[in-house]
Design a protein around this motif. Structure first.
Motif, PDB file in Angstrom:
ATOM      1  N   LYS A 167      -9.974  -7.141 -42.024  1.00  0.00           N
ATOM      2  CA  LYS A 167      -9.097  -8.118 -42.680  1.00  0.00           C
ATOM      3  C   LYS A 167      -8.844  -9.321 -41.777  1.00  0.00           C
ATOM      4  O   LYS A 167      -8.831 -10.465 -42.237  1.00  0.00           O
ATOM      5  CB  LYS A 167      -7.783  -7.466 -43.091  1.00  0.00           C
ATOM      6  N   LEU A 168      -8.640  -9.083 -40.491  1.00  0.00           N
ATOM      7  CA  LEU A 168      -8.436 -10.191 -39.556  1.00  0.00           C
ATOM      8  C   LEU A 168      -9.693 -11.047 -39.436  1.00  0.00           C
ATOM      9  O   LEU A 168      -9.612 -12.286 -39.400  1.00  0.00           O
ATOM     10  CB  LEU A 168      -8.023  -9.657 -38.179  1.00  0.00           C
ATOM     11  N   ASP A 220      -7.420   1.203 -38.277  1.00  0.00           N
ATOM     12  CA  ASP A 220      -7.685   0.160 -37.285  1.00  0.00           C
ATOM     13  C   ASP A 220      -8.872  -0.705 -37.693  1.00  0.00           C
ATOM     14  O   ASP A 220      -8.828  -1.932 -37.570  1.00  0.00           O
ATOM     15  CB  ASP A 220      -7.939   0.775 -35.900  1.00  0.00           C
ATOM     16  N   SER A 257      -9.972  -1.199 -40.740  1.00  0.00           N
ATOM     17  CA  SER A 257      -9.548  -1.978 -41.906  1.00  0.00           C
ATOM     18  C   SER A 257      -8.772  -3.218 -41.462  1.00  0.00           C
ATOM     19  O   SER A 257      -8.997  -4.320 -41.970  1.00  0.00           O
ATOM     20  CB  SER A 257      -8.690  -1.103 -42.826  1.00  0.00           C
ATOM     21  N   ARG A 258      -7.902  -3.045 -40.494  1.00  0.00           N
ATOM     22  CA  ARG A 258      -7.125  -4.176 -39.970  1.00  0.00           C
ATOM     23  C   ARG A 258      -8.044  -5.209 -39.316  1.00  0.00           C
ATOM     24  O   ARG A 258      -7.906  -6.414 -39.535  1.00  0.00           O
ATOM     25  CB  ARG A 258      -6.095  -3.662 -38.958  1.00  0.00           C
TER      26      ARG A 258
END
Length: 155
Positions: A20-21, A14, A16-17
């Motif tokens: 990236k966002l 989560d 990491s996501r």
């Protein structure tokens, strides 16, 4: 009771996501200064928090001294920071914001603050406060882990 590896793994995915966002959003948002990369914002914020020597700024940002030195030189050419004699040791310099740099940091804080308020518009103040508390606690845990890793590497 501590979390288990499965829950830890989900948190890593989560986070990491989210990272990236955030990077993707940073590429698309308007700049506050046409000649300044957004990657320099953390350095400006650190100088705003407390003017310091380049070595101290690198430590606070967990970045190599050469990277911070390069960024400071660039910020100097843009008129956003200045090096002044260190009051504790006149042979050394402290990096400080110029009035233009201080104005830029104020604009970035306000702009990013409004952006985050808009992103979290459907959150309650309690939910936002809970996120903030969790992020602060995570940052402190990561700082403790980094300190332990650094100490182990030195020994």
């Amino acid at each position: 009771m501590a979390i288990d590896a499965e829950q830890g793994g989900k948190l890593v995915m989560d986070l990491s996501r989210v990272v990236k966002l955030l990077r993707a959003v940073n590429v698309s948002v308007p700049r506050f200064h046409e000649s300044l990369e957004q990657s320099a914002h953390p350095l400006l914020f650190a100088i705003h928090d407390e003017p310091a020597r380049v070595t101290n700024l690198a430590d606070r940002l967990h970045t190599d001294i050469s990277v911070v030195s390069r960024q400071v030189r660039h910020l100097e050419t843009l008129g956003l920071v200045a090096k002044v004699p260190d009051p504790d040791d006149g042979r050394a310099s402290v990096v400080t914001l110029t009035s233009e740099g201080s104005d830029l940091v104020t604009r970035v804080f306000a702009g990013r603050g409004q952006w985050m308020a808009d992103v979290l518009a459907d959150w309650t103040p309690e939910q936002a406060a809970s996120l903030d508390e969790g992020l602060e606690r995570l940052a402190e845990s990561l700082r403790t882990e980094l300190d332990a890793l650094t100490s182990a590497k030195e020994n």
